[in-house]
Design a protein around this motif. Structure first.
Motif, PDB file in Angstrom:
ATOM      1  N   UNK A  50      23.913  34.002  20.714  1.00 51.58           N
ATOM      2  CA  UNK A  50      22.589  35.477  20.867  1.00 51.58           C
ATOM      3  C   UNK A  50      22.385  35.205  19.063  1.00 51.58           C
ATOM      4  N   UNK A  51      22.871  35.377  18.446  1.00 48.43           N
ATOM      5  CA  UNK A  51      22.443  34.484  16.932  1.00 48.43           C
ATOM      6  C   UNK A  51      21.068  33.661  17.058  1.00 48.43           C
ATOM      7  N   UNK A  56      14.878  32.145  15.706  1.00 50.11           N
ATOM      8  CA  UNK A  56      14.095  31.643  15.883  1.00 50.11           C
ATOM      9  C   UNK A  56      13.008  31.948  15.542  1.00 50.11           C
ATOM     10  N   UNK A  57      11.970  33.243  15.667  1.00 54.16           N
ATOM     11  CA  UNK A  57      11.117  33.861  14.984  1.00 54.16           C
ATOM     12  C   UNK A  57      10.920  34.104  13.520  1.00 54.16           C
ATOM     13  N   UNK A 175       8.101  40.304   8.320  1.00 51.77           N
ATOM     14  CA  UNK A 175       9.255  39.885   8.203  1.00 51.77           C
ATOM     15  C   UNK A 175      10.152  40.857   9.080  1.00 51.77           C
ATOM     16  N   UNK A 176       9.827  42.024   8.807  1.00 50.91           N
ATOM     17  CA  UNK A 176      10.336  43.246   9.934  1.00 50.91           C
ATOM     18  C   UNK A 176      10.600  42.890  11.667  1.00 50.91           C
ATOM     19  N   UNK A 182      12.694  38.401  17.090  1.00 52.41           N
ATOM     20  CA  UNK A 182      14.893  37.642  17.390  1.00 52.41           C
ATOM     21  C   UNK A 182      15.657  38.030  18.176  1.00 52.41           C
ATOM     22  N   UNK A 183      15.542  39.617  17.364  1.00 52.52           N
ATOM     23  CA  UNK A 183      16.343  40.584  17.809  1.00 52.52           C
ATOM     24  C   UNK A 183      15.674  41.153  20.324  1.00 52.52           C
ATOM     25  N   UNK A 184      15.222  40.855  20.682  1.00 50.25           N
ATOM     26  CA  UNK A 184      14.392  41.178  21.489  1.00 50.25           C
ATOM     27  C   UNK A 184      14.405  40.099  22.708  1.00 50.25           C
TER      28      UNK A 184
END
Length: 197
Positions: A50-51, A56-57, A175-176, A182-184
């Motif tokens: 997951x991390x 990656x993004x 950045x957000x 990345x989370x998605x």
């Protein structure tokens, strides 16, 4: 070039330095979390994956911002020439940092994609991690003092006018967006790919 154009060009260089540093700070936090899973990767494989995917993004954003500075400098852009290049040892280190980073993440993604744990891929992933860690340690230590000041500059509202740089909202949004992407990505893969653990 008139003074106003020079100031705008130099502000672009400063903005690039800020997004690079802010992304570096985010990556440092995420990499520390990823590093904490390494000794327990057998039990924490889903968390490790997951991390790793979440990274990656933001990593692509960091490579993009540093690549942009590299391209503008070597293309002879005056504002980037005025800033000057990184120190020679860091310029010599950079190709190794990029190559080991790409190798580390490419082998990790290939392992997630279902490549056999019995082939050379796990060994290559570990080997690229060792090489990456050595080079990245030097890279991080070389930038450790400048990153906090630059990374937080767009969050500060107080200070002299030159501290307030146009484009802060765009840089923070970028950045957000990298973090949310990345989370998605991580959520989608971990929810659908059997990882064990």
């Amino acid at each position: 070039m008139c003074r106003a154009e020079t100031e705008r060009a130099d502000a672009g260089v400063a903005g690039n330095a800020r997004i690079t540093a802010a992304t570096a700070a985010l990556l440092l936090l995420l990499l520390a979390a990823e590093g904490a899973t390494v000794p327990f990767v057998g039990e924490l494989r889903p968390e490790h994956v997951f991390i790793g995917l979440l990274l990656i993004p933001p990593l692509a954003l960091k490579l993009g911002s540093t690549g942009y500075r590299f391209a503008r400098y070597y293309a002879g852009k005056a504002s980037y020439r005025r800033k000057g290049p990184p120190a020679l040892p860091l310029r010599l280190l950079a190709p190794g940092v990029v190559l080991t980073t790409v190798a580390l993440f490419a082998t990790g993604v290939a392992l997630i994609a279902g490549a056999s744990d019995d082939g050379p891929l796990p060994f290559l992933h570990k080997l690229s991690f060792i090489a990456w860690f050595a080079l990245m340690t030097v890279h991080v230590l070389a930038h450790l003092l400048e990153v906090p000041r630059l990374a937080t500059a767009d969050w500060r509202r107080a200070g002299p006018p030159e501290a307030r740089l146009a484009g802060a909202g765009g840089r923070l949004a970028l950045l957000g967006a990298a973090l949310l992407t990345g989370v998605a990505l991580a959520w989608a893969v971990v929810a659908t790919v059997p990882l064990g653990g």
